[in-house]
Enzyme design. Structure first.
Site, PDB file in Angstrom:
ATOM      1  N   CYS A   6     -17.767  -4.318  13.356  1.00  0.00           N
ATOM      2  CA  CYS A   6     -17.850  -3.111  14.184  1.00  0.00           C
ATOM      3  C   CYS A   6     -16.467  -2.650  14.606  1.00  0.00           C
ATOM      4  O   CYS A   6     -15.492  -3.358  14.457  1.00  0.00           O
ATOM      5  CB  CYS A   6     -18.657  -3.418  15.434  1.00  0.00           C
ATOM      6  N   ARG A  32     -14.893   1.064   9.144  1.00  0.00           N
ATOM      7  CA  ARG A  32     -15.111  -0.367   9.356  1.00  0.00           C
ATOM      8  C   ARG A  32     -16.597  -0.719   9.411  1.00  0.00           C
ATOM      9  O   ARG A  32     -17.011  -1.789   9.023  1.00  0.00           O
ATOM     10  CB  ARG A  32     -14.453  -0.797  10.674  1.00  0.00           C
ATOM     11  N   TRP A  79     -22.107  -2.080  12.540  1.00  0.00           N
ATOM     12  CA  TRP A  79     -22.558  -2.346  11.167  1.00  0.00           C
ATOM     13  C   TRP A  79     -23.315  -3.662  11.250  1.00  0.00           C
ATOM     14  O   TRP A  79     -22.730  -4.707  11.439  1.00  0.00           O
ATOM     15  CB  TRP A  79     -21.357  -2.480  10.243  1.00  0.00           C
ATOM     16  N   ASN A 105     -17.421  -6.942  18.899  1.00  0.00           N
ATOM     17  CA  ASN A 105     -17.300  -7.124  17.454  1.00  0.00           C
ATOM     18  C   ASN A 105     -17.207  -8.623  17.187  1.00  0.00           C
ATOM     19  O   ASN A 105     -16.431  -9.316  17.837  1.00  0.00           O
ATOM     20  CB  ASN A 105     -16.040  -6.422  16.937  1.00  0.00           C
ATOM     21  N   GLY A 106     -18.005  -9.113  16.239  1.00  0.00           N
ATOM     22  CA  GLY A 106     -17.943 -10.537  15.893  1.00  0.00           C
ATOM     23  C   GLY A 106     -19.315 -11.185  15.979  1.00  0.00           C
ATOM     24  O   GLY A 106     -20.333 -10.506  15.901  1.00  0.00           O
ATOM     25  N   GLU A 472     -13.123  -6.008 -11.765  1.00  0.00           N
ATOM     26  CA  GLU A 472     -12.785  -5.057 -10.702  1.00  0.00           C
ATOM     27  C   GLU A 472     -13.519  -3.724 -10.937  1.00  0.00           C
ATOM     28  O   GLU A 472     -14.085  -3.138 -10.002  1.00  0.00           O
ATOM     29  CB  GLU A 472     -11.265  -4.857 -10.655  1.00  0.00           C
ATOM     30  N   LYS A 476     -16.299  -1.857  -8.500  1.00  0.00           N
ATOM     31  CA  LYS A 476     -16.172  -0.463  -8.028  1.00  0.00           C
ATOM     32  C   LYS A 476     -17.459   0.312  -8.328  1.00  0.00           C
ATOM     33  O   LYS A 476     -17.944   1.056  -7.483  1.00  0.00           O
ATOM     34  CB  LYS A 476     -14.996   0.269  -8.713  1.00  0.00           C
ATOM     35  N   GLU A 479     -20.341  -0.917  -5.930  1.00  0.00           N
ATOM     36  CA  GLU A 479     -20.278  -0.553  -4.504  1.00  0.00           C
ATOM     37  C   GLU A 479     -20.263   0.953  -4.295  1.00  0.00           C
ATOM     38  O   GLU A 479     -20.799   1.435  -3.305  1.00  0.00           O
ATOM     39  CB  GLU A 479     -19.135  -1.252  -3.779  1.00  0.00           C
ATOM     40  N   HIS A 495     -22.627 -15.641 -26.012  1.00  0.00           N
ATOM     41  CA  HIS A 495     -23.157 -16.821 -25.327  1.00  0.00           C
ATOM     42  C   HIS A 495     -24.249 -16.450 -24.335  1.00  0.00           C
ATOM     43  O   HIS A 495     -24.621 -17.261 -23.485  1.00  0.00           O
ATOM     44  CB  HIS A 495     -22.019 -17.576 -24.620  1.00  0.00           C
ATOM     45  N   LYS A 590     -15.402  -1.973   5.646  1.00  0.00           N
ATOM     46  CA  LYS A 590     -14.058  -2.129   5.088  1.00  0.00           C
ATOM     47  C   LYS A 590     -13.482  -3.526   5.352  1.00  0.00           C
ATOM     48  O   LYS A 590     -12.987  -4.172   4.451  1.00  0.00           O
ATOM     49  CB  LYS A 590     -13.146  -1.058   5.688  1.00  0.00           C
TER      50      LYS A 590
HETATM   51  C1  AGP Z   1     -13.535  -3.817  -2.681  1.00  0.00           C
HETATM   52  O1  AGP Z   1     -13.632  -2.519  -3.101  1.00  0.00           O
HETATM   53  C2  AGP Z   1     -14.122  -4.175  -1.421  1.00  0.00           C
HETATM   54  N1  AGP Z   1     -14.614  -3.233  -0.577  1.00  0.00           N
HETATM   55  C3  AGP Z   1     -14.075  -5.602  -0.988  1.00  0.00           C
HETATM   56  O2  AGP Z   1     -14.479  -6.388  -2.070  1.00  0.00           O
HETATM   57  C4  AGP Z   1     -12.710  -6.107  -0.475  1.00  0.00           C
HETATM   58  O3  AGP Z   1     -11.789  -6.132  -1.509  1.00  0.00           O
HETATM   59  C5  AGP Z   1     -12.910  -7.499   0.149  1.00  0.00           C
HETATM   60  O4  AGP Z   1     -13.820  -7.430   1.203  1.00  0.00           O
HETATM   61  C6  AGP Z   1     -11.617  -8.108   0.598  1.00  0.00           C
HETATM   62  O5  AGP Z   1     -10.992  -7.361   1.583  1.00  0.00           O
HETATM   63  P1  AGP Z   1      -9.499  -7.675   2.007  1.00  0.00           P
HETATM   64  O6  AGP Z   1      -8.637  -7.396   0.826  1.00  0.00           O
HETATM   65  O7  AGP Z   1      -9.234  -6.768   3.163  1.00  0.00           O
HETATM   66  O8  AGP Z   1      -9.442  -9.125   2.375  1.00  0.00           O
END
Ligand code: AGP
Length: 595
Positions: A6, A32, A79, A105-106, A472, A476, A479, A495, A590
């Site tokens: 949050c 966030r 969140w 938050n936490g 990677e 992308k 997500e 395989h 984020k």
């Molecule tokens: C990638 O697009 C992400 N949203 C996520 O995987 C991110 O890279 C991951 O949570 C790590 O975050 P950081 O680099 O801030 O540690």
């Protein structure tokens, strides 16, 4: 399990209305976490709360959050999967008497036992969150300590178990907060004080920040702040000038932060090399280590996978890459005098922080690669390198990935005895190549428009240094567009994964001309004979591709840097095609600051 990522904000403006500023700050931090929002202000000795489900702009429009009167207030975006996304669980949370309200938050690990205990004592809970125990505990201790706020805050923090940062407002106008393993920052403006989980919460009003230490407790009253440690000693923390510019947090001419950040890549590419002057020192640690481990999550983990391959091939250094969420299970096996390189854009990812703490306890040196130099990870590190790519607002990591790669390439370059030489001419050429690749934007948009609207699966193939990019790219697509995508090491097809391929499959092959080229063409043949559509990403056309994305010619080892760009652009346009918001993917946040 509880998940809670949050944003929290507190504001004491004395003469300025709190609510519009709180709403504005929450919008800036919304990346966030973003499923519900709420604010509380103080007016005529009464705390007013307004909160609801949705994004800040939606809830503000419906409830006119910005009109709550008062010069002092707190706010929150949530969140959560715990306790359901509804108005009741949205923050702020009142105490029984409504004389205290809290945003948090936490995770409070012991919330259930505290809730049971407090309920027995007569406290009535209105939400299913763990956070609400904080307002009730503050109420209990304020009563016990006759409204000695510092004592009450200390007793509350000592009772809570877990990782948390909270901000509370009291009916006398006091704002206070505590930082225990979650970020909390004071913003010092000329006539106002902020308390926020992120500098973006106050950057519009001030660039003067105090990054609280773990265990710090803060009170803000009459425009003045006071910081205490858990033993009730007054402490002083330095004021830092935040280097980020607010302009870099705006969308500018772009429709979304994500595409803006993708297009920013040429301009930030070399900052990570040129604005760090401690590469030599960082590399000395690596050279002197008995063993090298690399850790990170998501995109940052993928950077680590590429680094492992580059270090092995060019610097002759063997490194083991362990994703941070798995690190814990290996931490006992780390040899002393090991080095752990932790990669993290935010420097706050809980899995990474826990990994690093474990490794540190075992005697490893911690080196990190981060975008936020004031982050928790930076503080835990023996040495760190900064990405210098500016704030990344889109939840998907794009420009920070490229910046991570540049830092990692430079480490390899320093350690490789010129086997991988990232000289100035090459750096300049790379910027041009990235610019040229970005010119494919419209072409890629039209390619994505051509794909079947019902597309369910996308596979991305690559070998060697292209495999981490395949992973990677698939992350992308997952997500941003909510389409199942899988990165596959091309040689592994036969395989197992080949069984998935049919005439509905879309397969992207990462195939610049290098030692992997011919083998990837063979895999493409196997795929073609099962009827799949093949999109080739390469510097050389081949008839086997149904669609072709042409990369500029560059030195072999730099292809990962440019081939990821078409995948980022594809993901963005697939998100638009699927009519989902690329900046705020559902269920994600984020900074994942909880395990
Ligand atoms: C990638 O697009 C992400 N949203 C996520 O995987 C991110 O890279 C991951 O949570 C790590 O975050 P950081 O680099 O801030 O540690």
């Amino acid at each position: 399990m509880l998940v809670n990522v949050c944003s929290i904000i507190g504001f004491n403006g004395q003469i300025t209305d709190a609510a519009p500023l709180l709403v504005d700050s929450l919008k800036k931090m919304e990346y966030r976490g973003y499923d519900s929002v709420g604010i509380a202000t103080l007016n005529d000795g009464k705390i007013l709360i307004s909160k609801g489900v949705g994004k800040v702009a939606e809830v503000d429009k419906a409830l006119e959050l910005h009109n709550l009167p008062g010069h002092v207030g707190i706010g929150h975006t949530r969140w959560a999967t715990h306790g359901g996304v509804n108005d009741k669980n949205a923050h702020p949370h009142f105490s029984c008497t409504s004389e205290i309200a809290v945003v948090h938050n936490g995770i409070i690990d012991n919330y259930q036992e505290l809730k049971d205990e407090l309920s027995k004592e007569g406290h009535v809970f209105k939400s299913q969150t763990d956070s609400e125990v904080i307002s009730h505990l503050l109420e209990k201790y304020c009563k016990k300590y006759d409204f000695d706020y510092i004592k009450s805050l200390i007793a509350t923090c000592n009772t809570l178990k877990g990782s948390f940062a909270f901000v509370a407002i009291f009916k006398n106008g006091l704002i206070c907060g505590a930082r225990f393993d979650e970020p909390l920052i004071i913003g010092v403006a000329p006539s106002a004080i902020f308390l926020s989980s992120d500098v973006l919460g106050f950057l519009k009003y001030t660039d003067k920040a105090i990054f609280l230490d773990n265990g710090d407790i803060v009170t803000i009253e009459d425009g003045k702040y006071h910081i205490f440690d858990i033993n009730n000693n007054k402490v002083t923390r330095v004021i830092t000038q935040v280097a980020w510019e607010l302009a870099s947090t705006e969308k500018g001419k772009y429709a979304h932060h994500t595409i803006k950040e993708i297009h920013e890549q040429p301009s930030i590419l070399l900052n990570s090399i040129n604005k760090n002057n401690n590469f030599q020192q960082f590399c000395e640690y690596v050279k002197n280590a008995s063993n090298v481990y690399i850790t990170g999550s998501g995109t940052s983990y993928h950077s680590g996978l590429l680094a492992k391959r580059l270090l092995a091939k060019y610097a002759k250094i063997k490194a083991e890459v362990i994703m941070s969420s798995e690190f814990h299970y290996f931490s006992d096996t780390l040899e002393s005098n090991s080095v752990v390189i932790a990669i993290s854009q935010s420097g706050e990812t809980a899995d990474v922080i826990h990994s690093v703490k474990k490794a540190k306890e075992g005697g490893s040196k911690i080196l990190s690669i981060i975008n936020v130099p004031t982050s928790s990870l930076a503080r835990l590190s023996d040495s760190f390198l900064v990405l210098n790519c500016g704030p990344e607002i889109g939840v998907a990591a794009t420009k920070s990935f490229l910046a991570q790669l540049m830092v990692l390439y430079n480490i390899v370059s320093v350690m490789s005895n010129s086997r991988l030489d990232l000289n100035i001419a090459m750096q300049k050429k790379l910027v041009k190549d990235v610019e040229k690749t970005l010119e494919l934007d419209e072409y890629i948009e039209s390619l994505m428009a051509k794909l079947d609207n019902e597309i369910k699966h996308i596979y991305i193939l690559g070998r060697s240094i292209h495999y981490p990019i395949a992973l990677e790219g698939s992350l992308k697509i997952k997500e941003l567009a909510y389409i199942h995508a899988e990165g596959i090491a091309a040689g592994e097809l036969k395989h197992g994964p080949l069984a998935l391929i049919d005439n509905k499959s879309v397969v992207i092959v990462l195939n610049p001309v290098d030692e992997t080229y011919q083998d990837v063409i063979s895999s493409s043949n196997e795929i073609k004979s099962r009827g799949a559509v093949i999109i080739g990403i390469s510097n050389k056309h081949h008839d086997i591709y149904d669609e072709y994305i042409e990369l500029p010619e560059c030195v072999d080892f730099l292809y990962p840097v440019i081939e990821v760009i078409p995948l980022q652009i594809m993901s963005y346009y697939l998100a638009l095609k699927m009519q989902v918001d690329p900046d705020y993917p559902r269920n994600l946040a984020k900074s994942v600051t909880v395990k």
